[in-house]
Structures are given as structure tokens and as C-alpha cells.
Design a protein around this motif. Structure first.
Motif, PDB file in Angstrom:
ATOM      1  N   MET A   1       0.825  -1.220   0.000  1.00  0.00           N
ATOM      2  CA  MET A   1       0.000   0.000   0.000  1.00  0.00           C
ATOM      3  C   MET A   1       0.856   1.266   0.000  1.00  0.00           C
ATOM      4  SD  MET A   1      -2.984  -1.323   2.643  1.00  0.00           S
ATOM      5  CE  MET A   1      -4.214  -0.027   2.518  1.00  0.00           C
ATOM      6  N   LEU A   2       1.870   1.309   0.858  1.00  0.00           N
ATOM      7  CA  LEU A   2       2.652   2.536   1.010  1.00  0.00           C
ATOM      8  C   LEU A   2       3.772   2.653  -0.026  1.00  0.00           C
ATOM      9  CD1 LEU A   2       2.967   2.808   4.906  1.00  0.00           C
ATOM     10  CD2 LEU A   2       1.583   4.233   3.391  1.00  0.00           C
ATOM     11  N   GLN A   3       4.462   1.545  -0.291  1.00  0.00           N
ATOM     12  CA  GLN A   3       5.632   1.599  -1.172  1.00  0.00           C
ATOM     13  C   GLN A   3       5.249   1.393  -2.637  1.00  0.00           C
ATOM     14  OE1 GLN A   3       9.436   0.095   0.590  1.00  0.00           O
ATOM     15  NE2 GLN A   3       9.331  -1.337  -1.126  1.00  0.00           N
ATOM     16  N   ASP A   4       4.306   0.466  -2.879  1.00  0.00           N
ATOM     17  CA  ASP A   4       3.945   0.114  -4.254  1.00  0.00           C
ATOM     18  C   ASP A   4       2.641   0.761  -4.718  1.00  0.00           C
ATOM     19  OD1 ASP A   4       6.166  -1.525  -3.945  1.00  0.00           O
ATOM     20  OD2 ASP A   4       4.968  -3.279  -3.420  1.00  0.00           O
ATOM     21  N   ALA A   5       2.072   1.641  -3.867  1.00  0.00           N
ATOM     22  CA  ALA A   5       0.834   2.375  -4.214  1.00  0.00           C
ATOM     23  C   ALA A   5      -0.275   1.436  -4.690  1.00  0.00           C
ATOM     24  CB  ALA A   5       1.122   3.433  -5.274  1.00  0.00           C
ATOM     25  N   LYS A   6      -0.528   0.388  -3.897  1.00  0.00           N
ATOM     26  CA  LYS A   6      -1.539  -0.613  -4.259  1.00  0.00           C
ATOM     27  C   LYS A   6      -2.889   0.025  -4.580  1.00  0.00           C
ATOM     28  CE  LYS A   6      -3.757  -4.870  -2.678  1.00  0.00           C
ATOM     29  NZ  LYS A   6      -3.560  -6.113  -1.919  1.00  0.00           N
ATOM     30  N   PHE A   7      -3.251   1.079  -3.853  1.00  0.00           N
ATOM     31  CA  PHE A   7      -4.525   1.772  -4.107  1.00  0.00           C
ATOM     32  C   PHE A   7      -4.282   3.194  -4.603  1.00  0.00           C
ATOM     33  CE2 PHE A   7      -5.513  -1.384  -0.736  1.00  0.00           C
ATOM     34  CZ  PHE A   7      -6.382  -2.175  -1.462  1.00  0.00           C
ATOM     35  N   GLY A   8      -3.166   3.379  -5.319  1.00  0.00           N
ATOM     36  CA  GLY A   8      -2.845   4.695  -5.869  1.00  0.00           C
ATOM     37  C   GLY A   8      -2.607   5.710  -4.767  1.00  0.00           C
ATOM     38  N   GLU A   9      -2.994   6.957  -5.036  1.00  0.00           N
ATOM     39  CA  GLU A   9      -2.796   8.032  -4.060  1.00  0.00           C
ATOM     40  C   GLU A   9      -3.585   7.798  -2.774  1.00  0.00           C
ATOM     41  OE1 GLU A   9      -3.488  11.944  -5.569  1.00  0.00           O
ATOM     42  OE2 GLU A   9      -2.119  11.705  -7.255  1.00  0.00           O
ATOM     43  N   ALA A  10      -4.656   7.009  -2.875  1.00  0.00           N
ATOM     44  CA  ALA A  10      -5.504   6.756  -1.703  1.00  0.00           C
ATOM     45  C   ALA A  10      -4.696   6.124  -0.571  1.00  0.00           C
ATOM     46  CB  ALA A  10      -6.680   5.857  -2.075  1.00  0.00           C
ATOM     47  N   SER A  11      -3.659   5.334  -0.915  1.00  0.00           N
ATOM     48  CA  SER A  11      -2.869   4.676   0.134  1.00  0.00           C
ATOM     49  C   SER A  11      -1.516   5.348   0.366  1.00  0.00           C
ATOM     50  CB  SER A  11      -2.695   3.183  -0.162  1.00  0.00           C
ATOM     51  OG  SER A  11      -2.080   2.950  -1.416  1.00  0.00           O
ATOM     52  N   ASN A  12      -1.441   6.685   0.127  1.00  0.00           N
ATOM     53  CA  ASN A  12      -0.252   7.448   0.519  1.00  0.00           C
ATOM     54  C   ASN A  12      -0.098   7.440   2.035  1.00  0.00           C
ATOM     55  OD1 ASN A  12       0.368   8.056  -2.088  1.00  0.00           O
ATOM     56  ND2 ASN A  12      -0.348  10.176  -2.028  1.00  0.00           N
ATOM     57  N   MET A  13      -1.245   7.269   2.723  1.00  0.00           N
ATOM     58  CA  MET A  13      -1.247   7.080   4.169  1.00  0.00           C
ATOM     59  C   MET A  13      -2.125   5.870   4.451  1.00  0.00           C
ATOM     60  SD  MET A  13      -2.555   9.637   7.219  1.00  0.00           S
ATOM     61  CE  MET A  13      -1.176  10.791   7.122  1.00  0.00           C
ATOM     62  N   VAL A  14      -1.742   5.070   5.443  1.00  0.00           N
ATOM     63  CA  VAL A  14      -2.520   3.882   5.814  1.00  0.00           C
ATOM     64  C   VAL A  14      -2.857   3.945   7.301  1.00  0.00           C
ATOM     65  CG1 VAL A  14      -2.489   1.362   6.016  1.00  0.00           C
ATOM     66  CG2 VAL A  14      -1.551   2.449   3.972  1.00  0.00           C
ATOM     67  N   VAL A  15      -4.121   3.689   7.613  1.00  0.00           N
ATOM     68  CA  VAL A  15      -4.559   3.604   9.004  1.00  0.00           C
ATOM     69  C   VAL A  15      -4.577   2.125   9.402  1.00  0.00           C
ATOM     70  CG1 VAL A  15      -6.445   4.065  10.621  1.00  0.00           C
ATOM     71  CG2 VAL A  15      -5.970   5.689   8.778  1.00  0.00           C
ATOM     72  N   ILE A  16      -3.820   1.797  10.443  1.00  0.00           N
ATOM     73  CA  ILE A  16      -3.837   0.436  10.992  1.00  0.00           C
ATOM     74  C   ILE A  16      -4.778   0.441  12.195  1.00  0.00           C
ATOM     75  CG2 ILE A  16      -2.475  -1.407  12.047  1.00  0.00           C
ATOM     76  CD1 ILE A  16      -0.040  -0.356  10.522  1.00  0.00           C
ATOM     77  N   GLU A  17      -5.740  -0.462  12.165  1.00  0.00           N
ATOM     78  CA  GLU A  17      -6.847  -0.381  13.120  1.00  0.00           C
ATOM     79  C   GLU A  17      -7.114  -1.743  13.750  1.00  0.00           C
ATOM     80  OE1 GLU A  17     -10.298   2.274  11.943  1.00  0.00           O
ATOM     81  OE2 GLU A  17     -11.297   0.339  11.929  1.00  0.00           O
ATOM     82  N   GLU A  18      -7.530  -1.734  15.015  1.00  0.00           N
ATOM     83  CA  GLU A  18      -7.891  -3.005  15.655  1.00  0.00           C
ATOM     84  C   GLU A  18      -9.146  -3.570  14.989  1.00  0.00           C
ATOM     85  OE1 GLU A  18      -9.657  -3.287  19.645  1.00  0.00           O
ATOM     86  OE2 GLU A  18     -10.091  -1.135  19.570  1.00  0.00           O
ATOM     87  N   PHE A  19      -9.221  -4.877  14.969  1.00  0.00           N
ATOM     88  CA  PHE A  19     -10.350  -5.582  14.347  1.00  0.00           C
ATOM     89  C   PHE A  19     -11.460  -5.747  15.381  1.00  0.00           C
ATOM     90  CE2 PHE A  19     -12.571  -9.592  13.365  1.00  0.00           C
ATOM     91  CZ  PHE A  19     -12.972  -9.338  12.058  1.00  0.00           C
ATOM     92  N   LEU A  20     -12.627  -5.185  15.080  1.00  0.00           N
ATOM     93  CA  LEU A  20     -13.778  -5.300  15.978  1.00  0.00           C
ATOM     94  C   LEU A  20     -14.649  -6.476  15.543  1.00  0.00           C
ATOM     95  CD1 LEU A  20     -14.907  -1.556  16.254  1.00  0.00           C
ATOM     96  CD2 LEU A  20     -13.662  -2.863  17.971  1.00  0.00           C
ATOM     97  N   THR A  21     -15.165  -7.218  16.512  1.00  0.00           N
ATOM     98  CA  THR A  21     -16.098  -8.300  16.185  1.00  0.00           C
ATOM     99  C   THR A  21     -17.496  -7.886  16.587  1.00  0.00           C
ATOM    100  OG1 THR A  21     -15.654  -9.339  18.319  1.00  0.00           O
ATOM    101  CG2 THR A  21     -14.394 -10.143  16.432  1.00  0.00           C
ATOM    102  N   GLY A  22     -18.490  -8.389  15.870  1.00  0.00           N
ATOM    103  CA  GLY A  22     -19.878  -8.058  16.162  1.00  0.00           C
ATOM    104  C   GLY A  22     -20.703  -8.057  14.890  1.00  0.00           C
ATOM    105  N   ILE A  23     -21.827  -7.349  14.923  1.00  0.00           N
ATOM    106  CA  ILE A  23     -22.714  -7.263  13.762  1.00  0.00           C
ATOM    107  C   ILE A  23     -22.701  -5.826  13.252  1.00  0.00           C
ATOM    108  CG2 ILE A  23     -25.024  -7.751  12.865  1.00  0.00           C
ATOM    109  CD1 ILE A  23     -25.601  -9.391  15.337  1.00  0.00           C
ATOM    110  N   GLU A  24     -22.535  -5.683  11.936  1.00  0.00           N
ATOM    111  CA  GLU A  24     -22.498  -4.333  11.352  1.00  0.00           C
ATOM    112  C   GLU A  24     -23.896  -3.767  11.148  1.00  0.00           C
ATOM    113  OE1 GLU A  24     -19.792  -3.342   8.173  1.00  0.00           O
ATOM    114  OE2 GLU A  24     -18.537  -5.076   8.647  1.00  0.00           O
TER     115      GLU A  24
END
Length: 424
Positions: A175-198
């Protein structure tokens, strides 16, 4: 009054259908619309992000109000464009200005907003290419699974759930080095995984007061039983049984009120919809994400349940007197089944003739990825049609929507028959 609706999907079809019922409407224009929206107004061949063309059309056709369906024109500042133009500034735009649209335009911005205003959400940290090594080290301390989110708009594709450290580090580099999502992934948020119902909660606000619209639950996975790849949405249900009065009071007190007051405190003007993607974790609501427009396919389940004049509500936003308007919601259940093209969500077939639309008995068809060619309705997108049935019970609504979906045919047609089964 004359209204211009920007967009071309199932959400805009549902908006157009609802707006067309208002006695306040003189003429509805949809830009660009699809093969189905022409039944509710006049399609106009203008891209929603071509602001100069939008301006020209609005002035030539005496448009009194603009409703923005998709997020891209909002993130690119269409509301600001209107306010900065002396000829346009008095024409209300329903949708936030660029500063408010950052709630969807930047995951990092929205996480910071939630932390600042004590809105419950998953713990997170953000990294750029310059801090890639710190991000890789941070993952070593994280429990799994973990969520990686591209900071910018990635057409619904910028969220990855990683099960192992190796997978997460590989994806972070991609994402950051190879621009997997283009400019959208110039920054990446790493987030805890929540369990439950959306759950999706929708708020309409004039910047001061608000109305909580009917909630909905959508189904993202392509396969039956919630399996396979993520999509833009394969169907939706409204209301959601577990979102009872007690749960929705928590949502209002812990999330909706602090969001509206937070926007005011931060001096972010906001007129339009706030889509709050929630996780119900052991009866407690946590925000997964904000969107600054209505969801799709949730809108196709929400609009049929709104019994009030929708244009009146939009005028309440425009005139900042939304608190004076009445929101009446049907107690019935709406079930939406999305028909998609073969190959979706990957490369999909286009240009297939659609038959059987006249066979629909007790459902509403909201066209999405369709085009009119040589007098024939043909497929033009991955998600082609939304079939919505409004019935007294969820079982009846799901059964009717699935039955009516089966009455439509095109080459490569696919839909899920189990929408809502987890709630029944």
C-alpha cells in the motif's frame, strides 16, 4: 421547484423515485442518471465532477436545489464551488463542504475527529511511506486479525483484513511503497479488528438539528452465507431487529450527538447526510467509518420506508429549519436484493439486454448499472438492478424481493437469495 440530482446508481434511482412523489417538485433533472431514472425526471449527460458544466446547466434551467448522491463531487468541493460563485451561492447544495467531506475523504482525519470528540471507535495509528519502518514495527506489537485502511477514497476497495503478521506487513508495504490503491494509500490507518454485527445508521442534518433516518444492514460479500469477495453491496434490510430503542439511544447519545456537536466545535459547516457505519459489539456501538452521503444499496431499503415528503426534509436542510419538519417512518420491513453482472466484483460483462422488468409484481425496481441503447435496457455496471419489497414482515419482504429478482433476466445475471437470513 426544480431539483438537480447528481449521480447514476441505485441510490440515485431511489432518491429520484422518492423526490418525484413530492407535490413541491416542478421538474427533476438527474445527471447523468441511468436507464431507469428517466421514469422520474429528465436525464442529463453531465459528469457530477464537471463543476463548470453543472453550473451552466443549473443557471440555464433555473435549478432551485442540488442533491449530491456520490461522495466524489463532495470530496472535490462542489459545495464550496457553489458558495464561491456569485451566480450560484444562493442555490442550496445538499451535501457537506470540502472540510466536512473529509470525514469520508480521509480515514486519518475521521479517526482524529472521533478521538477528539470521544466517539467510540477502534484503536488505530496512521503511517506514511516515511514512517513505513515504524508501521512494520507497530504491527509486530498488534493482535490479529488487524485492519489496514487506505486513507483516501479507493472506490470501496481500500480496506484489508489481515490474519497474520506476515500478511499485514506485506500488504502495508504494497500500500505505502507500491501504491496498491494509488494516491488513496499514501497514508494507511492500521486499526484493531472489531467483532460483532455491522449496521448502517443515517443522519440528515442542517448543521444544527438532525433527523435519524431508518437504519439498515447491508451485505457486502458476493457469495451466499456471506462468503467470497467484498462488493459494493449485494442487498440490504431495514429496519434491523437488534437496533431496538435501547441500542439506538446509545447510538444517538454516544455517536450522533457528539458528531453533530463536534462538527460545530471544529467549525466545520455541514448540510447533508452522515452515514455512520457501526459495529454492534456485545450491545455497544462503535464507529467503523463515516461516509458523507447515503449508502448503496441501503438507500434502496431506507427510501421506501420514509412516508414524509422527502423534498420537505431537503428544504429543511437548505433553510436550516430541519427541526420544524416531520419525519414519518413506516413500521414495515424493506428488503433489497442486488442483481449483479457475471464476473463482479472483478472484471464483469457489459452490454447484456435485460428482460422481464415488466414482470415485477410487488417490488420496486431501482436501476443502477444500466444504459438505454436502441430502445433496450442493457447492463452497464457491476451492480445492475436493486429489487426492493416493502412488506409487513421481514420474511415476506425477503421472499418477495427474491421472487421478483428471479423474474428479471440478462445473460450472466447473479443475485444472493439469503439477504437477511442472519436476522430472521
Amino acid at each position: 421547484m426544480n431539483i438537480l440530482l447528481l449521480g447514476s446508481g441505485g441510490r440515485e434511482s431511489a432518491f429520484a423515485w422518492k423526490i418525484s412523489q413530492s407535490p413541491l417538485l416542478s421538474q427533476l433533472f438527474i445527471a447523468p442518471g441511468n436507464a431507469g431514472t428517466g421514469a422520474y425526471g429528465k436525464n442529463v449527460n453531465i459528469k457530477p465532477t464537471d463543476f463548470a458544466a453543472v453550473k451552466d446547466f443549473v443557471l440555464k434551467n433555473s435549478v432551485n436545489l442540488v442533491l449530491v448522491g456520490p461522495e466524489e463531487p463532495l470530496v472535490k468541493g462542489i459545495h464550496d464551488y457553489f458558495l464561491a460563485d456569485s451566480a450560484l451561492k444562493d442555490i442550496p447544495v445538499i451535501g457537506p463542504q470540502e472540510s466536512g467531506a473529509m470525514l469520508e475523504g480521509s480515514k486519518n482525519f475521521s479517526k482524529a475527529f472521533m478521538r477528539r470528540h470521544f466517539i467510540p471507535t477502534a484503536a488505530s495509528a496512521s503511517f506514511t511511506l516515511n514512517s513505513l519502518s515504524e508501521g512494520l514495527s507497530y504491527l509486530e506489537t498488534h493482535k490479529f486479525p488487524v485492519v489496514l485502511k487506505a486513507d483516501g477514497l479507493a472506490a470501496g476497495k481500500g480496506v484489508l483484513i489481515c490474519q497474520t503478521l506476515e500478511e499485514a506487513q506485506t500488504e502495508l508495504i504494497a500500500m505505502l511503497q507500491d501504491a496498491k490503491f494509488g494516491e488513496a494509500s499514501n497514508m494507511v490507518v492500521i486499526e484493531e479488528f472489531l467483532t460483532g454485527i455491522e449496521l448502517s445508521v443515517f443522519v440528515l442534518t442542517d448543521g444544527h438539528s438532525y433527523k435519524i433516518l431508518p437504519e439498515a444492514k447491508d451485505y457486502k460479500r458476493i457469495g451466499e452465507g456471506d462468503t467470497g469477495l467484498n462488493t459494493g453491496g449485494m442487498g440490504s434490510i431495514s429496519p434491523v431487529p437488534f437496533a431496538d430503542a435501547a441500542f439506538m439511544k446509545k447510538v444517538e447519545d454516544q455517536i450522533v450527538k457528539p458528531t453533530i456537536s463536534g462538527l460545530k466545535l471544529d467549525q466545520i459547516p455541514y448540510k447533508g447526510f452522515i452515514f455512520i457505519g457501526l459495529m454492534n459489539t456485545d450491545g455497544e456501538p462503535y464507529v467503523i467509518e463515516y461516509n458523507v452521503r447515503m449508502g448503496d444499496p441501503e438507500t434502496e431499503s431506507v427510501m421506501p420506508r420514509i412516508e414524509s415528503d422527502f423534498v420537505e426534509l431537503l428544504l429543511g436542510v437548505a433553510n436550516e429549519n430541519l427541526h420544524e419538519k416531520e419525519l414519518v417512518v413506516s413500521p414495515k420491513t424493506a428488503a433489497t436484493v442486488m442483481l449483479v453482472a457475471s464476473g463482479y466484483p472483478g472484471e464483469y460483462m457489459k452490454g447484456k439486454a435485460i428482460t422481464g422488468l415488466d414482470n415485477i409484481r410487488d417490488s420496486q425496481v431501482f436501476q443502477a448499472g444500466t444504459v438505454l441503447e436502441d430502445g433496450l435496457v442493457k447492463t452497464a455496471g457491476g451492480r445492475v438492478l436493486a429489487i426492493t419489497s416493502l412488506q409487513d414482515t421481514m420474511f415476506d419482504a425477503v421472499q418477495q424481493a427474491v421472487t421478483d429478482a428471479g423474474r428479471v433476466y440478462y445473460d450472466g445475471r447473479y443475485f444472493r437469495t439469503d439477504i437477511g437470513f442472519d436476522l430472521l
